[in-house]
Motif scaffolding. Structure first.
Motif, PDB file in Angstrom:
ATOM      1  N   THR A  95     -18.663 -28.120  -7.216  1.00 15.34           N
ATOM      2  CA  THR A  95     -17.393 -28.498  -6.592  1.00 15.34           C
ATOM      3  C   THR A  95     -16.282 -28.554  -7.635  1.00 15.34           C
ATOM      4  OG1 THR A  95     -18.531 -29.747  -4.878  1.00 15.34           O
ATOM      5  CG2 THR A  95     -16.201 -30.272  -5.240  1.00 15.34           C
ATOM      6  N   LEU A  96     -16.560 -29.153  -8.770  1.00  9.71           N
ATOM      7  CA  LEU A  96     -15.548 -29.265  -9.821  1.00  9.71           C
ATOM      8  C   LEU A  96     -15.264 -27.928 -10.503  1.00  9.71           C
ATOM      9  CD1 LEU A  96     -16.705 -32.605 -11.475  1.00  9.71           C
ATOM     10  CD2 LEU A  96     -14.694 -32.255 -10.023  1.00  9.71           C
ATOM     11  N   TRP A  97     -16.293 -27.106 -10.660  1.00  8.66           N
ATOM     12  CA  TRP A  97     -16.147 -25.873 -11.423  1.00  8.66           C
ATOM     13  C   TRP A  97     -15.546 -24.725 -10.604  1.00  8.66           C
ATOM     14  CZ3 TRP A  97     -20.040 -21.598 -12.303  1.00  8.66           C
ATOM     15  CH2 TRP A  97     -19.630 -20.754 -13.328  1.00  8.66           C
ATOM     16  N   VAL A  98     -16.107 -24.468  -9.418  1.00  5.64           N
ATOM     17  CA  VAL A  98     -15.656 -23.316  -8.628  1.00  5.64           C
ATOM     18  C   VAL A  98     -15.095 -23.677  -7.258  1.00  5.64           C
ATOM     19  CG1 VAL A  98     -17.057 -21.582  -9.770  1.00  5.64           C
ATOM     20  CG2 VAL A  98     -18.031 -22.862  -7.881  1.00  5.64           C
ATOM     21  N   GLY A  99     -15.153 -24.926  -6.902  1.00  5.58           N
ATOM     22  CA  GLY A  99     -14.567 -25.343  -5.639  1.00  5.58           C
ATOM     23  C   GLY A  99     -15.594 -25.761  -4.608  1.00  5.58           C
ATOM     24  N   GLU A 100     -15.102 -26.511  -3.641  1.00  4.69           N
ATOM     25  CA  GLU A 100     -15.961 -27.084  -2.606  1.00  4.69           C
ATOM     26  C   GLU A 100     -16.658 -26.027  -1.751  1.00  4.69           C
ATOM     27  OE1 GLU A 100     -15.270 -30.214   0.978  1.00  4.69           O
ATOM     28  OE2 GLU A 100     -14.133 -30.543  -0.867  1.00  4.69           O
ATOM     29  N   GLN A 101     -16.022 -24.853  -1.612  1.00  8.61           N
ATOM     30  CA  GLN A 101     -16.610 -23.804  -0.763  1.00  8.61           C
ATOM     31  C   GLN A 101     -17.932 -23.264  -1.325  1.00  8.61           C
ATOM     32  OE1 GLN A 101     -13.817 -23.491  -2.554  1.00  8.61           O
ATOM     33  NE2 GLN A 101     -13.522 -21.412  -3.305  1.00  8.61           N
ATOM     34  N   TYR A 102     -18.220 -23.558  -2.611  1.00 10.96           N
ATOM     35  CA  TYR A 102     -19.466 -23.088  -3.216  1.00 10.96           C
ATOM     36  C   TYR A 102     -20.447 -24.224  -3.496  1.00 10.96           C
ATOM     37  CZ  TYR A 102     -17.144 -18.626  -3.780  1.00 10.96           C
ATOM     38  OH  TYR A 102     -16.490 -17.453  -3.539  1.00 10.96           O
TER      39      TYR A 102
END
Length: 186
Positions: free
Chosen positions: A80-87
Motif C-alpha cells: 500500500t505504501l510502496w505502489v498504492g492501495e490498488q496492489y
C-alpha cells in the motif's frame, strides 16, 4: 504472462519480482561470504566443505524465514505504501512468491561446492533442466491457476531440481548417502 493472463497481470508480476529481487540482493550479500570458504575446503577437506555448504544453507533458510515472516505480516502495508492501495491484494501472492528465495539459497550454497569439484557443466545442466521443466509445466498451470500457476510451477520444479538433482549430486561427490543429505536438510 501478458499473452496468457493479459497486460494488467504484467504489472502485478513486475511488482512482486522487484520485491523478490531486492530480497535476493540482500540474501546474496550474506551467502557470498561462504562461497570462497566452500570452494577452498572442497580441495582440502571434503567433509568440512559439505559442513560449510550446509551452514550456508541453514543461514540462508533463516534469512528466508525472516523475509517470509515480514512479507506475511507486513506485505499488505508495504505494498500500500510502496505502489498504492490498488496492489495491496498482492500480499498473499507475494508471500507465496517469497518461497522462491529458498531456491536461491540452494543455488548459492551448492554452486560453490560444484565449482570446487569442477562440475560447472553439471550445475548449468541442472539449471537448463529447471528452465525446460518450468516452460513445459507453466503453460497448463497458468491456464488453471493464473498468476499463482507461475509461482507454483517455479517453486515445485525448482525444489525438485534442487533437492532431487543438486543434493543427489552433492551426495555422489561427497560420498555421503543421499538419505543422510536429505535428513540434514530437514
Amino acid at each position: 504472462i501478458g499473452i496468457a493472463l493479459g497486460i494488467a497481470s504484467i504489472a502485478q508480476y513486475a511488482i512482486m519480482i522487484t520485491i523478490i529481487d531486492m530480497s535476493v540482493q540482500i540474501l546474496s550479500r550474506f551467502l557470498s561470504y561462504w562461497e570462497t570458504i566452500i570452494i577452498r575446503h572442497t580441495g582440502e577437506n571434503k567433509e568440512l566443505s559439505v559442513e560449510y555448504m550446509f551452514k550456508s544453507i541453514t543461514i540462508g533458510f533463516w534469512i528466508v524465514a525472516f523475509f517470509f515472516g515480514n512479507i506475511y505480516l507486513f506485505g499488505e502495508i508495504f505494498l500500500t505504501l510502496w505502489v498504492g492501495e490498488q496492489y495491496a491484494h498482492l500480499a498473499n501472492d507475494l508471500t507465496l512468491f517469497s518461497l522462491l528465495l529458498t531456491l536461491v539459497v540452494f543455488q548459492m550454497s551448492v554452486t560453490p561446492y560444484f565449482n570446487g569439484h569442477g562440475k560447472q557443466k553439471t550445475d548449468a545442466f541442472l539449471a537448463l533442466i529447471e528452465v525446460i521443466g518450468k516452460a513445459i509445466i507453466a503453460v497448463p498451470t497458468i491456464h488453471y491457476f493464473g498468476l499463482k500457476g507461475i509461482m507454483i510451477t517455479t517453486i515445485i520444479i525448482g525444489l525438485m531440481v534442487s533437492i532431487g538433482g543438486r543434493m543427489y549430486i552433492v551426495s555422489q561427490l561427497s560420498q555421503i548417502p543421499y538419505s543422510v543429505i536429505i535428513k540434514r536438510l530437514v
